[in-house]
Design an enzyme around this catalytic site. Structure first.
Site, short mmCIF file in Angstrom:
data_model
loop_
_atom_site.label_atom_id
_atom_site.label_comp_id
_atom_site.label_asym_id
_atom_site.label_seq_id
_atom_site.Cartn_x
_atom_site.Cartn_y
_atom_site.Cartn_z
N HIS A 144 -2.94 -0.35 -3.23
CA HIS A 144 -1.74 -0.70 -4.00
C HIS A 144 -2.12 -1.37 -5.32
CE1 HIS A 144 1.61 0.22 -1.26
NE2 HIS A 144 0.76 -0.09 -0.29
N CYS A 150 -0.62 5.02 -2.00
CA CYS A 150 -0.49 4.76 -0.56
C CYS A 150 0.18 5.96 0.14
CB CYS A 150 0.24 3.44 -0.30
SG CYS A 150 -0.02 2.81 1.38
N GLU A 183 -0.37 -1.60 -7.80
CA GLU A 183 0.85 -2.24 -8.33
C GLU A 183 1.14 -3.58 -7.67
OE1 GLU A 183 2.61 -0.32 -4.65
OE2 GLU A 183 0.83 -0.17 -5.92
#
Length: 272
Positions: free
Chosen positions: A225, A135, A227
């Site tokens: 993202h 990001c 994660e």
């Protein structure tokens, strides 16, 4: 050679997806096994603060990234770059690669900690270290390599988006069979405008031209993202909805920020 990101990301451990490559100069990197060198040493450069939800549920974003990327035998540590905390020259000598997290700040900004981060990235890439940006990290990596970033003319991208891997991605991740579309969680209003010289696009989406890029085998950026889990995204959306700062389009299941002040709220408690 080992890819510029920990092998686990390439193996498809990202539940919500993955998510540019022509004429990149490849650099041969010897494979370092855990048995030979203790599994390697990696650092998260955290560019935003932990939210209360992520801190309570996961122990912070460092633990979220480590759960996603770390392999047996590797050593990981975190530097809170947003607070001006960066590794010393002595410390970076023992680090094999860096992961740069998201942030509510602008990658094209000139705050002192951002300029210091750009300088560190440039020096570490010149020294042959591997760098993965996520990001904000994707954008700041682009900037450090000589590319350009800025506000998206299409506005915010919030929610689960569909990205489209390029032929270059199929080559990079062979022999994995890449799907035509990949879902990934997005939460951004900035994007890569212009790639660094010799960088290659690995994925695009209808809203963002550079969802993922690579330069050689040392640097890779991912706009989404990988994660994030669904509950992390919904914890952000829920807080914004309760503050009347987020609107939901029920027909498209998409989110819209209803006030510019929403990002100020986010900056105080979220690493986006």
């Amino acid at each position: 050679p080992r890819p510029p990101i920990p092998r686990s990301l390439g193996r498809g451990r990202v539940a919500m997806g993955m998510g540019p490559l022509e004429n990149a100069a490849a650099v041969e990197v010897p494979v370092v096994t855990a048995a030979a060198a203790g599994g390697g040493s990696y650092a998260l450069l955290q560019c935003g603060e932990d939210s209360a939800y992520v801190r309570d549920a996961y122990g912070g974003y460092f633990e979220v990234f480590r759960a996603l990327l770390a392999e047996d035998g590797e050593r990981w540590r975190v530097y809170r770059a947003v607070r001006g905390e960066l590794p010393s020259d002595e410390e970076v000598a023992g680090i094999d690669g860096f992961v740069i997290s998201g942030s509510c700040s602008d990658a094209h900004g000139d705050e002192p900690w951002i300029l210091a981060l750009v300088d560190l990235i440039r020096r570490q890439l010149a020294a042959g270290k591997r760098v993965l940006g996520v990001c904000f990290g994707h954008q700041i990596l682009c900037r450090a390599l000589g590319g350009k970033t800025g506000r998206s003319c299409k506005g915010w991208d919030i929610g689960v988006s569909c990205i489209h891997p390029t032929a270059a991605a199929a080559r990079l991740f062979a022999p994995l069979k890449m799907p035509v579309h990949l879902p990934i969680i997005e939460f951004h209003q900035d994007e890569v405008w212009e790639l660094p010289a010799h960088a290659e696009v690995l994925a695009r989406s209808d809203k963002t031209g550079v969802e993922m890029f690579r330069l050689g085998d040392r640097a890779m950026g991912v706009q989404g993202h990988p994660e994030y889990s669904k509950d992390i995204l919904m914890s952000i959306a829920d807080r914004l909805l309760r503050q009347n700062l987020l609107l939901v389009n029920l027909q498209t299941n998409s989110f819209f920020l209803s006030a510019a002040s929403a990002i100020d709220l986010l900056c105080h408690s979220e690493n986006q």
